[in-house]
Design an enzyme around this catalytic site. Structure first.
Site, PDB file in Angstrom:
ATOM      1  N   ASP A  18       0.869  -1.171   0.000  1.00  0.00           N
ATOM      2  CA  ASP A  18       0.000   0.000   0.000  1.00  0.00           C
ATOM      3  C   ASP A  18       0.912   1.229   0.000  1.00  0.00           C
ATOM      4  O   ASP A  18       2.071   1.142   0.418  1.00  0.00           O
ATOM      5  CB  ASP A  18      -0.885  -0.018   1.250  1.00  0.00           C
ATOM      6  CG  ASP A  18      -1.670   1.268   1.416  1.00  0.00           C
ATOM      7  OD1 ASP A  18      -2.337   1.680   0.462  1.00  0.00           O
ATOM      8  OD2 ASP A  18      -1.595   1.863   2.518  1.00  0.00           O
ATOM      9  N   ASP A  77      -1.686  -0.871   6.125  1.00  0.00           N
ATOM     10  CA  ASP A  77      -1.823  -0.413   7.506  1.00  0.00           C
ATOM     11  C   ASP A  77      -3.203   0.112   7.865  1.00  0.00           C
ATOM     12  O   ASP A  77      -3.472   0.398   9.028  1.00  0.00           O
ATOM     13  CB  ASP A  77      -0.796   0.696   7.783  1.00  0.00           C
ATOM     14  CG  ASP A  77      -1.145   1.981   7.043  1.00  0.00           C
ATOM     15  OD1 ASP A  77      -1.498   1.897   5.845  1.00  0.00           O
ATOM     16  OD2 ASP A  77      -1.078   3.054   7.658  1.00  0.00           O
ATOM     17  N   ASP A 133      -7.264  -1.466   3.875  1.00  0.00           N
ATOM     18  CA  ASP A 133      -6.374  -2.540   3.413  1.00  0.00           C
ATOM     19  C   ASP A 133      -6.778  -3.915   3.948  1.00  0.00           C
ATOM     20  O   ASP A 133      -6.225  -4.927   3.515  1.00  0.00           O
ATOM     21  CB  ASP A 133      -4.931  -2.255   3.852  1.00  0.00           C
ATOM     22  CG  ASP A 133      -4.385  -0.978   3.247  1.00  0.00           C
ATOM     23  OD1 ASP A 133      -4.671  -0.727   2.062  1.00  0.00           O
ATOM     24  OD2 ASP A 133      -3.688  -0.233   3.956  1.00  0.00           O
TER      25      ASP A 133
END
Length: 504
Positions: free
Chosen positions: A187, A391, A395
């Site tokens: 990410d 995080d 996600d």
């Protein structure tokens, strides 16, 4: 919460909003259209649960073999007895008699379990005694302790080493799965970047010589005192770092998603988007537009600043790349792994970050909503064994869908609950360390299984008397027990050598 980006999503009248998210400024009136299980957050949770249910536990070769090993040992022991009692003792009578008579010294001084107390009587039962001895030796030496210890001892040491290194690994099977990874997906915001926007550029664009970067920043920070927007926080933080004394500002007015205004030292100061400033009658100089385009292409968010009726400057804000991001990506690529950037941010911003960390264009996937991240991971899994590193709440579905989910200690609760590895030191380089530790652990497992199999392949024929017709040597049950214990000790010792693992 849903985009994972530090810049809020603009919402205007008639647009949909999501329960659980935060309205940064202003007053809104909302109408509930979905409740309970129909909400976006509930849908994310259901995706996480569904993905977790689809995951099958790792199958260990040693466990599978050990399940049938006992039956094989019993069969080998029975076959050994049958061979020697019905065939071997008749074919090699002299060797059989001599091997049996070696037991006389110990049996002649004590009553045997069969009541046999003399060498003469012992010789009469030489075939039966030798066959039983060899069958028992096979049973003892082939105890599957070494095979059963091969995997768990290595995993126990590996997970303990991970804990010492700040890697919280949820289960030994995770170490095995990490070994098979072929792609790592990151990410962007909060993972590759810090998730805390900072002011990168403060550019006065005015003919007034008295207005420099510091004065422009003071004006902007004074106006931004009236809001908690992430961009405002970045500007205020920059002013605090420079220890600037801010002028007094009054009459704050916030236009959600567009800009903010306030009266500073008797002048009307405005900060916001180009379109909003133009609506307020501010003319944007050509040089400012050209500079803004360059800043936007470099992945920065641009804020225009105007005072009264004049455009006076540009402030650019960008989420800062983690210091260890580029090094981590390079290490992973050198290990033969494909590295992919998956972000909900716009393509331009993602391209800038991807280029900095050394990714090709085809490995940068941007503009992906939270729910579709899991779909993207699923597509990658058709060709790769995938680890997802994220995080945020957004996600979580992707973390759960991936073969291995990894998150940072600074991640959200749902991310840490979903992930299988948590990097407690909050360092991206620990991703490399976790993969290296997994490979070292798996190598120990393979070594242990090899030695366990090799031990049984060599010791079972020896215990069954394969050397007896040639050399007259046979393995006693006591010697078989010693070899069995030695094999278990050797496997445990080999696993303990994993403590010498050093991350690179």
């Amino acid at each position: 919460m849903l985009t994972g980006e530090s810049i809020p999503t603009e919402r205007l009248m008639g647009d949909s909003v999501t329960g659980g998210t935060i309205n940064q400024s202003g007053t809104i009136i909302i109408r509930a259209t979905h409740t309970g299980k129909d909400t976006n957050l509930a849908h994310i949770i259901s995706l996480v649960e569904a993905a977790q249910m689809r995951k099958a536990p790792a199958q260990k070769l040693a466990d599978m073999v050990a399940g049938y090993f006992s039956y094989g040992v019993i069969a080998a022991s029975i076959l050994t007895f049958i061979f020697w009692y019905f065939f071997g003792t008749h074919v090699w009578q002299d060797i059989t008699h001599n091997a049996t008579m070696k037991m006389v010294d110990t049996l002649s001084h004590q009553q045997s379990p069969l009541g046999i107390s003399s060498p003469k009587i012992v010789s009469q039962y030489s075939g039966l005694i030798l066959s039983l001895k060899l069958a028992i030796a096979v049973m003892v030496v082939a105890c599957p302790c070494a095979l059963g210890l091969a995997t768990p001892t290595a995993i126990l040491v590996g997970t303990a080493m991970g804990a010492e290194m700040g890697l919280l690994i949820k289960g030994g099977d995770v170490l095995e799965k990490v070994h098979h990874l072929s792609a790592v997906v990151f990410d962007k915001t909060g993972t590759l970047t810090t998730g805390q926007p900072k002011v990168t550029d403060c550019l006065p664009i005015t003919s007034a010589e008295t207005l420099g970067p510091t004065a422009l920043l003071k004006l902007a920070a004074a106006v931004e005192v009236g809001t908690s927007h992430p961009l405002a926080t970045a500007i205020q933080t920059a002013a605090k770092e420079k220890e600037l004394t801010l002028p007094c500002a009054t009459e704050f007015k916030t236009i959600p998603g567009l800009g903010i205004s306030a009266i500073v030292d008797g002048s009307l100061v405005l900060l916001g988007k180009w379109e909003w400033l133009q609506e307020r009658g501010i003319t944007i100089p050509k040089v400012a537009e050209e500079q803004a385009v360059l800043l936007a292409k470099s992945g920065k968010t641009v804020v225009g600043v105007a005072m009264d009726d004049s455009f006076i400057g540009i402030i650019a804000v960008r989420d800062i790349l983690r210091k260890d991001a580029q090094h981590t990506v390079a290490k992973l690529q050198n290990m033969g792994l494909r590295v992919v950037l998956l972000s909900g941010d716009r393509q331009e911003a993602a391209n800038v970050i991807g280029k900095k960390i050394g990714l090709d264009v085809e490995d940068i996937i941007a503009g992906v909503p939270a729910i579709e991240k899991a779909i993207t991971i699923k597509k990658l899994q058709q060709s790769y064994t995938v680890a997802m590193i994220g995080d945020g709440i957004n996600d979580a579905p992707a973390l759960s869908q991936a073969d291995i989910g990894i998150t940072l200690k600074s991640g959200t609760d749902i991310a840490m609950e979903t992930a299988e590895i948590i990097l407690m030191s909050d360092r991206l380089t620990d991703v490399v360390s976790s993969i290296q530790l997994s490979r070292a652990t798996f190598n120990k497992i393979r070594q242990n299984i090899f030695w366990a199999f090799a031990y049984n392949i060599l010791s079972i024929p020896l215990a069954a008397g394969i050397l007896l017709p040639i050399t007259g040597f046979s393995l006693s049950p006591t010697g078989a027990a010693g070899l069995m214990a030695f094999s278990s000790v050797s496997v445990v010792t080999n696993s303990l050598f994993l403590r010498r693992f050093n991350k690179t």
